[in-house]
Design a protein around this motif. Structure first.
Motif, mmCIF file in Angstrom:
data_model
loop_
_atom_site.group_PDB
_atom_site.id
_atom_site.type_symbol
_atom_site.label_atom_id
_atom_site.label_comp_id
_atom_site.label_asym_id
_atom_site.label_seq_id
_atom_site.Cartn_x
_atom_site.Cartn_y
_atom_site.Cartn_z
ATOM 1 N N ILE A 11 0.861 -1.178 0.000
ATOM 2 C CA ILE A 11 0.000 0.000 0.000
ATOM 3 C C ILE A 11 0.899 1.231 0.000
ATOM 4 O O ILE A 11 1.637 1.478 0.958
ATOM 5 N N ASN A 12 0.844 1.988 -1.064
ATOM 6 C CA ASN A 12 1.725 3.152 -1.200
ATOM 7 C C ASN A 12 1.127 4.354 -0.477
ATOM 8 O O ASN A 12 0.576 5.276 -1.084
ATOM 9 N N ALA A 13 1.225 4.314 0.849
ATOM 10 C CA ALA A 13 0.764 5.413 1.696
ATOM 11 C C ALA A 13 1.943 5.822 2.567
ATOM 12 O O ALA A 13 2.153 5.274 3.650
ATOM 13 N N PRO A 14 2.773 6.767 2.093
ATOM 14 C CA PRO A 14 4.017 7.100 2.801
ATOM 15 C C PRO A 14 3.783 7.563 4.237
ATOM 16 O O PRO A 14 2.751 8.151 4.569
ATOM 17 N N ILE A 15 4.762 7.296 5.078
ATOM 18 C CA ILE A 15 4.716 7.730 6.472
ATOM 19 C C ILE A 15 4.941 9.241 6.538
ATOM 20 O O ILE A 15 5.854 9.773 5.901
ATOM 21 N N HIS A 16 4.117 9.910 7.323
ATOM 22 C CA HIS A 16 4.266 11.346 7.580
ATOM 23 C C HIS A 16 4.569 11.524 9.063
ATOM 24 O O HIS A 16 3.702 11.311 9.911
ATOM 25 N N ARG A 17 5.797 11.901 9.363
ATOM 26 C CA ARG A 17 6.246 12.023 10.751
ATOM 27 C C ARG A 17 5.898 13.411 11.296
ATOM 28 O O ARG A 17 6.360 14.429 10.773
ATOM 29 N N ILE A 18 5.044 13.435 12.318
ATOM 30 C CA ILE A 18 4.647 14.699 12.944
ATOM 31 C C ILE A 18 5.755 15.152 13.894
ATOM 32 O O ILE A 18 6.155 14.414 14.796
ATOM 33 N N PHE A 19 6.255 16.367 13.693
ATOM 34 C CA PHE A 19 7.342 16.872 14.526
ATOM 35 C C PHE A 19 6.815 17.324 15.889
ATOM 36 O O PHE A 19 5.784 17.986 15.989
ATOM 37 N N HIS A 20 7.561 16.980 16.941
ATOM 38 C CA HIS A 20 7.196 17.388 18.291
ATOM 39 C C HIS A 20 7.459 18.874 18.532
ATOM 40 O O HIS A 20 6.745 19.531 19.281
ATOM 41 N N ASP A 21 8.529 19.374 17.911
ATOM 42 C CA ASP A 21 8.917 20.766 18.147
ATOM 43 C C ASP A 21 9.807 21.236 17.001
ATOM 44 O O ASP A 21 10.097 20.483 16.069
ATOM 45 N N GLU A 22 10.260 22.477 17.096
ATOM 46 C CA GLU A 22 11.099 23.044 16.029
ATOM 47 C C GLU A 22 12.458 22.357 15.965
ATOM 48 O O GLU A 22 13.048 22.231 14.885
ATOM 49 N N ASN A 23 12.968 21.883 17.099
ATOM 50 C CA ASN A 23 14.257 21.187 17.104
ATOM 51 C C ASN A 23 14.214 19.934 16.247
ATOM 52 O O ASN A 23 15.155 19.646 15.498
ATOM 53 N N GLU A 24 13.119 19.188 16.352
ATOM 54 C CA GLU A 24 12.978 17.982 15.522
ATOM 55 C C GLU A 24 12.901 18.346 14.048
ATOM 56 O O GLU A 24 13.483 17.671 13.200
ATOM 57 N N GLN A 25 12.196 19.409 13.770
ATOM 58 C CA GLN A 25 12.073 19.862 12.386
ATOM 59 C C GLN A 25 13.450 20.183 11.795
ATOM 60 O O GLN A 25 13.789 19.772 10.669
ATOM 61 N N ASP A 36 10.797 18.787 1.815
ATOM 62 C CA ASP A 36 9.641 19.686 1.786
ATOM 63 C C ASP A 36 8.675 19.336 2.912
ATOM 64 O O ASP A 36 8.060 18.273 2.910
ATOM 65 N N PHE A 37 8.556 20.226 3.878
ATOM 66 C CA PHE A 37 7.607 20.019 4.969
ATOM 67 C C PHE A 37 6.179 20.264 4.469
ATOM 68 O O PHE A 37 5.944 21.010 3.530
ATOM 69 N N ARG A 38 5.225 19.656 5.128
ATOM 70 C CA ARG A 38 3.814 19.870 4.805
ATOM 71 C C ARG A 38 3.007 19.846 6.099
ATOM 72 O O ARG A 38 3.543 19.544 7.161
ATOM 73 N N PHE A 39 1.729 20.133 5.988
ATOM 74 C CA PHE A 39 0.842 20.117 7.148
ATOM 75 C C PHE A 39 -0.358 19.228 6.830
ATOM 76 O O PHE A 39 -0.864 19.229 5.709
ATOM 77 N N LEU A 40 -0.804 18.458 7.816
ATOM 78 C CA LEU A 40 -1.928 17.551 7.640
ATOM 79 C C LEU A 40 -3.203 18.167 8.193
ATOM 80 O O LEU A 40 -3.178 18.829 9.234
ATOM 81 N N ASP A 41 -4.312 17.940 7.498
ATOM 82 C CA ASP A 41 -5.611 18.366 7.992
ATOM 83 C C ASP A 41 -6.097 17.414 9.082
ATOM 84 O O ASP A 41 -5.720 16.236 9.116
ATOM 85 N N MET A 42 -6.912 17.944 9.978
ATOM 86 C CA MET A 42 -7.624 17.147 10.997
ATOM 87 C C MET A 42 -6.753 16.677 12.149
ATOM 88 O O MET A 42 -7.235 15.993 13.049
ATOM 89 N N VAL A 43 -5.469 16.995 12.147
ATOM 90 C CA VAL A 43 -4.621 16.612 13.277
ATOM 91 C C VAL A 43 -3.790 17.815 13.712
ATOM 92 O O VAL A 43 -3.564 18.745 12.928
ATOM 93 N N ASN A 45 -0.579 19.522 14.173
ATOM 94 C CA ASN A 45 0.815 19.418 13.709
ATOM 95 C C ASN A 45 1.370 20.812 13.448
ATOM 96 O O ASN A 45 1.702 21.165 12.317
ATOM 97 N N PRO A 46 1.508 21.628 14.521
ATOM 98 C CA PRO A 46 1.931 23.027 14.346
ATOM 99 C C PRO A 46 3.328 23.179 13.774
ATOM 100 O O PRO A 46 3.644 24.229 13.196
ATOM 101 N N TYR A 47 4.180 22.162 13.928
ATOM 102 C CA TYR A 47 5.545 22.241 13.391
ATOM 103 C C TYR A 47 5.666 21.487 12.056
ATOM 104 O O TYR A 47 6.758 21.325 11.537
#
Length: 345
Positions: A85-99, A118-125, A127-129
């Motif tokens: 299933i080609n659904a890539p993992i999107h790792r949510i950053f805990h803070d700016e340091n992780e980013q 390239d960073f992105r943002f997910l809807d419905m969750v 993920n401020p960083y």
């Protein structure tokens, strides 16, 4: 007495990927399965080339990813389905340091193929960083993979639905009840501790829980989100979330503390109500040096072990099943890093 080239004992990733090597090479075999769900069968099915806590990769990650894609295409040839299933993992950053750490690591050559800049943002969750996408990551359709392969084995009388009885095995004349064989492969996970021939191999149980939840507001697309644990859809209304790691609580019961850990982890980034529908757990066989344990018995040269796949059972099971087959059939030495004999030194 019926003769087969191989007997396989076990029903997880190691067993099924090795069975595939036998199918593609036209070898006869029987595979023993008790019918209990192994750790593999309740796993998340992650295909992930990155250690998402430290943003590092691991030994032979690219080779293992390439091997899995090729192998699943071969399996599609006889099941009619591809389970990737080609659904890539999107790792949510805990803070700016992780980013920022992700950005630095993405410039490292061995990680540049996996960490998307390239960073992105997910809807419905929450993920401020932002999130980082793991390129070449995916997941396996675990239920489809096991159900279809076991159906394929059963239709061709390869499957023996029974517990393997070590007392009925006679290594000296290569026989088990009414079967004679050339080689027998033990792919038993933590059940290897009950195996009198390989009980001393240094595998350590790592207990993992996951939950299946109903989300009050579904995610807008089929993705795999990860902060502390993985979240992804398994059908129209149900999502997988997990799994935990525990080396202390080894009883065969649900640990409420692990379930609470999962609820807390999901609440960190999913801001809406959810309902726990199912709870599952399994015992991963892990090894201190994070390498599988593969090799031949010291005295009985027709007995082999294939174990210690850990949390990367899909990639390890697929890639090293070929190494084991080539070792047995063609005398190609096993890599020292996975050879059972490394513990004798």
């Amino acid at each position: 007495m019926e003769h087969v080239d191989y007997i396989i004992v076990g029903d997880g990733y190691a067993a099924l990927f090795f069975a595939h090597q036998l199918i593609r090479n036209r070898k006869s075999f029987r595979i023993f399965s008790e019918g209990n769900k192994s750790a593999s069968q309740v796993s998340a099915g992650m295909v992930n080339p990155v250690v998402l806590k430290k943003f590092t990769t691991f030994w032979k990650a690219q080779e293992q990813i390439d091997c899995l894609k090729h192998t699943l295409n071969e399996i599609e040839g006889y099941t009619g389905k591809n389970y990737l299933i080609n659904a890539p993992i999107h790792r949510i950053f805990h803070d700016e340091n992780e980013q920022q750490l992700w950005l630095r690591k993405s410039d490292v050559e061995e990680l540049s193929y996996f960490l998307d800049k390239d960073f992105r943002f997910l809807d419905m969750v929450n993920n401020p960083y932002g999130v980082g996408r793991v390129n070449q990551s995916a997941r396996l359709n675990v239920n489809g993979f096991f159900n279809d392969l076991f159906s394929f084995f059963e239709d061709r009388s390869y499957l023996i639905k029974d517990k393997f009885n070590y007392e009925k095995l006679n290594p000296s004349d290569s026989s088990y009840e009414n079967l004679s064989f050339n080689h027998i492969i033990f792919c038993e996970g933590m059940s290897v501790k009950n195996n009198p021939f390989f009980s001393e191999i240094p595998v350590v149980a790592n207990k993992g829980h996951h939950i299946k939840v109903k989300l009050s507001r579904p995610l807008p697309e089929d993705i795999t989100a990860k902060k502390k644990h993985f979240l992804f859809p398994v059908d129209e209304n149900l999502y997988f979330y997990g799994g935990t790691y525990d080396r202390e609580q080894m009883h065969h019961q649900i640990d409420e503390s692990a379930v609470q850990q999962l609820k807390n982890g999901l609440s960190e980034f999913y801001p809406f109500d959810f309902e726990v529908d199912e709870i599952h757990f399994g015992f991963r066989p892990t090894v201190k040096d994070r390498r599988p344990i593969i090799g031949r018995h010291e005295l009985h040269k027709n007995l082999y072990v294939f174990n210690g796949l850990g949390a990367r059972g899909i990639l390890n099971g697929c890639y090293f099943s070929l190494a084991l087959y080539e070792f047995i059939e063609n005398g190609i030495p096993l890599p020292e890093e996975i050879d059972l004999s490394r513990f004798k030194k």
